[in-house]
Structures are given as structure tokens and as C-alpha cells.
Design a protein around this motif. Structure first.
Motif, PDB file in Angstrom:
ATOM      1  N   THR A  13       9.493  -3.128  -8.150  1.00 39.07           N
ATOM      2  CA  THR A  13       9.045  -2.511  -6.905  1.00 39.07           C
ATOM      3  C   THR A  13       9.116  -0.986  -6.908  1.00 39.07           C
ATOM      4  O   THR A  13       8.188  -0.327  -6.426  1.00 39.07           O
ATOM      5  CB  THR A  13       9.832  -3.083  -5.708  1.00 39.07           C
ATOM      6  N   TRP A  18       1.939   3.203  -4.371  1.00 38.58           N
ATOM      7  CA  TRP A  18       1.494   2.749  -3.049  1.00 38.58           C
ATOM      8  C   TRP A  18       0.150   3.319  -2.646  1.00 38.58           C
ATOM      9  O   TRP A  18      -0.531   2.742  -1.776  1.00 38.58           O
ATOM     10  CB  TRP A  18       2.561   3.083  -2.003  1.00 38.58           C
ATOM     11  N   TYR A  21      -2.412   0.729  -2.949  1.00 34.03           N
ATOM     12  CA  TYR A  21      -2.245  -0.334  -1.945  1.00 34.03           C
ATOM     13  C   TYR A  21      -2.846   0.111  -0.621  1.00 34.03           C
ATOM     14  O   TYR A  21      -3.576  -0.645   0.026  1.00 34.03           O
ATOM     15  CB  TYR A  21      -0.763  -0.646  -1.792  1.00 34.03           C
ATOM     16  N   PHE A  22      -2.569   1.343  -0.221  1.00 35.66           N
ATOM     17  CA  PHE A  22      -3.140   1.856   1.026  1.00 35.66           C
ATOM     18  C   PHE A  22      -4.662   1.926   0.938  1.00 35.66           C
ATOM     19  O   PHE A  22      -5.370   1.610   1.895  1.00 35.66           O
ATOM     20  CB  PHE A  22      -2.582   3.253   1.334  1.00 35.66           C
ATOM     21  N   GLN A  33       0.089   3.959   7.127  1.00 34.79           N
ATOM     22  CA  GLN A  33       0.581   3.709   5.770  1.00 34.79           C
ATOM     23  C   GLN A  33       2.059   3.348   5.775  1.00 34.79           C
ATOM     24  O   GLN A  33       2.482   2.445   5.035  1.00 34.79           O
ATOM     25  CB  GLN A  33       0.330   4.941   4.899  1.00 34.79           C
ATOM     26  N   GLU A  34       2.839   4.010   6.612  1.00 36.84           N
ATOM     27  CA  GLU A  34       4.264   3.693   6.691  1.00 36.84           C
ATOM     28  C   GLU A  34       4.471   2.277   7.218  1.00 36.84           C
ATOM     29  O   GLU A  34       5.326   1.535   6.706  1.00 36.84           O
ATOM     30  CB  GLU A  34       4.970   4.706   7.594  1.00 36.84           C
ATOM     31  N   ARG A  37       3.487  -0.168   4.437  1.00 33.42           N
ATOM     32  CA  ARG A  37       4.504  -0.232   3.382  1.00 33.42           C
ATOM     33  C   ARG A  37       5.734  -1.003   3.857  1.00 33.42           C
ATOM     34  O   ARG A  37       6.302  -1.802   3.096  1.00 33.42           O
ATOM     35  CB  ARG A  37       4.905   1.175   2.944  1.00 33.42           C
ATOM     36  N   ASP A  38       6.145  -0.786   5.101  1.00 35.65           N
ATOM     37  CA  ASP A  38       7.295  -1.521   5.633  1.00 35.65           C
ATOM     38  C   ASP A  38       7.028  -3.023   5.624  1.00 35.65           C
ATOM     39  O   ASP A  38       7.903  -3.827   5.254  1.00 35.65           O
ATOM     40  CB  ASP A  38       7.613  -1.063   7.056  1.00 35.65           C
ATOM     41  N   MET A  41       7.175  -4.287   2.037  1.00 37.28           N
ATOM     42  CA  MET A  41       8.544  -4.386   1.549  1.00 37.28           C
ATOM     43  C   MET A  41       9.252  -5.609   2.123  1.00 37.28           C
ATOM     44  O   MET A  41      10.031  -6.270   1.418  1.00 37.28           O
ATOM     45  CB  MET A  41       9.314  -3.111   1.889  1.00 37.28           C
ATOM     46  N   ARG A 140      -0.473  -4.827  -7.536  1.00 33.15           N
ATOM     47  CA  ARG A 140       0.399  -3.646  -7.637  1.00 33.15           C
ATOM     48  C   ARG A 140       1.614  -3.935  -8.508  1.00 33.15           C
ATOM     49  O   ARG A 140       2.070  -3.072  -9.266  1.00 33.15           O
ATOM     50  CB  ARG A 140       0.840  -3.196  -6.247  1.00 33.15           C
TER      51      ARG A 140
END
Length: 268
Positions: A13, A18, A21-22, A33-34, A37-38, A41, A140
Motif C-alpha cells: 500500500t 494515488w 487512482y484519482f 481526492q482525500e 483515498r480514505d 484505505m 494500483r
């Protein structure tokens, strides 16, 4: 040297880029994006115990012979640009970054493949959002495993850069010595090369199967070469003419019609 490795999702990871991914989600704002990503995760934390990430590599002797690379006695044909590269003014081939046979001494090269457990692509079909999340994260993870593997090869297994100390941003910006051109990418556009690499390192040992077109299953898989030449860099083969198509088909030992199918995007 040939090694098969299994990584945990937690190991891989930190190496995820990222930005891709975005981009896949077409999310451009920072807050979005945040949040993305959260959520990713949380998904990875939840399923890390069930799925693994796998890598396979082989290091061997290599020399170039024209536009071919001879790797442990196996010929791996390369393509050469037909128009000078914009950055250096010459027509490049990946074979240029391997010591020629006329050099008198063997060089070294690596072949690699990475993949994920197939379940990451199949176990979430009942939920469209979870399915998309799993598939994009699987891709990813396979790419991140290639990043991690390449770092370990440079610093330990091959050891040509034992003192390398790069941040994750520097790794993603490819500040390391050498390159790892992947099959299907601009420097190595022929997906059929997977058949050649598979004959050498046996992708099936980490669960990869090849379609008749050379695509890998799981789709979240990466394969390619590892080269250490200090001047090695990525480039795009670009368009090729009928003369190079015929020459390349001859060196690959495959009919022109088949090669044309693999290289349709590159044919003038």
C-alpha cells in the motif's frame, strides 16, 4: 537468480501512486481526492487479511544483438523508433541499453511479473461501487508491487544501487537508476512479448494466465524488463513502417498478420 515473492496488501500500500487512482475516478478536487483515498484505505484495511499480492522475477545474463536481446540464451526481439527521439535525436531501442555481443562481456537484465489474488477482480460483482473500487485498487496494487519489487532488486537482489535512499515521491518520479519497461507500454508495445517472457519465467507460478492476445489474467498484472544501464530511459516506439513490421515478425518468428494484430496502434 529466480525468485517468487508474496507481499501483504499492507506491505504494498505505501507504494501506491494515488494520482492514477484519482484519475481513474475522474476526481480532480483535493477534498474529493482525500475522501476517495480514505474510502480506498478503509477497503484495503478491511480486506487485507484475505488477499495477497504476488511477484516473480529472474535475473540473468544478457547481450544485445542488433535489435534483439539475448537473455540466458533466449531471444527477446525489440522494436526501434523509426523517427529520431525528440530528446536525444537518435532512434532508440531498448536493446541499446544492453551491452552488445561485440562488447565481449555479458551484461545483466531482469524479467518480472506482478499480480494480485484473482478474488479482487471477481468477489465484489454484486455491488457496482465496491466492484469498481476493488478492480481499480487491484490495478494500483499490482503496479505498486512492481515498484516495491524493483526497489528490492536494485538495492538487494541485483544490488546495483545498494545505497539508494529515495522518497516515495522520488520513486514515483522514477529518480532511480535504471528502468523497468512494462509490456504494452510505449517502449515495449507488443503484448505478444508476454508469450516470450512467460516461456522464461512461468507466469503461472504466481497465478497469471495469458489470453490468445497476450493479455494477462488477472487484468491487474504487470510484466516487463529491468535494466540497469545509467543512460537507460523510457521512450515511445511510435509509428513503424512495413519494412520494420516484416523485420520484427521475422525476428519474432511469427507471421506478419499476427504481429500486425499486436501492433495495430503502431503501424503507419
Amino acid at each position: 537468480m529466480r525468485r517468487k515473492l508474496t507481499y501483504s496488501i499492507k506491505e504494498v500500500t505505501p507504494y501506491i501512486n494515488w494520482a492514477y487512482y484519482f484519475y481513474a475516478w475522474q476526481v480532480k478536487d483535493k477534498a474529493g481526492q482525500e475522501r476517495l483515498r480514505d474510502e480506498a484505505m478503509m477497503f484495503l484495511d478491511r480486506w487485507a487479511h484475505r488477499y495477497g499480492v504476488h511477484a516473480l522475477f529472474m535475473l540473468g545474463t544478457a547481450n544485445s544483438d542488433g535489435d534483439d536481446i539475448r537473455f540466458d540464451g533466449v531471444t527477446i526481439p525489440m522494436l526501434r523508433q523509426q523517427h529520431p527521439d525528440a530528446r536525444c535525436g537518435v532512434c532508440l531501442s531498448l536493446a541499446d541499453f544492453i551491452r552488445p555481443l561485440s562488447g565481449g562481456r555479458p551484461d545483466r537484465m531482469g524479467i518480472f511479473a506482478t499480480t494480485v489474488d484473482m478474488g479482487l477482480e471477481t468477489d465484489f460483482a454484486a455491488d457496482e461501487y465496491q466492484n469498481m473500487t476493488a478492480r481499480l485498487l487491484a490495478t494500483r496494487l499490482a503496479e505498486a508491487a512492481a515498484e516495491l519489487l524493483h526497489e528490492q532488486v536494485r538495492r538487494r537482489y541485483w544490488g546495483y544501487a545498494p545505497d539508494e535512499q529515495l522518497s516515495m515521491d522520488e520513486l514515483h518520479a522514477e529518480k532511480f537508476a535504471g528502468i523497468r519497461p512494462a509490456v504494452g507500454y510505449p517502449s515495449l508495445p507488443d503484448m505478444g512479448i508476454n508469450f516470450v517472457l512467460n516461456d522464461i519465467i512461468r507466469f503461472s507460478d504466481i497465478g497469471i494466465k495469458l489470453t490468445e492476445n497476450g493479455a494477462m489474467i488477472p487484468h491487474a498484472s504487470v510484466s516487463g524488463l529491468m535494466m540497469a544501464h545509467p543512460a537507460a530511459r523510457y521512450f515511445s516506439v511510435g509509428r513503424i513502417g512495413g519494412d520494420q513490421l516484416a523485420d520484427y515478425a521475422s525476428r519474432r518468428g511469427v507471421p506478419k498478420a499476427v504481429i500486425r494484430k499486436f501492433l495495430i496502434a503502431n503501424i503507419e
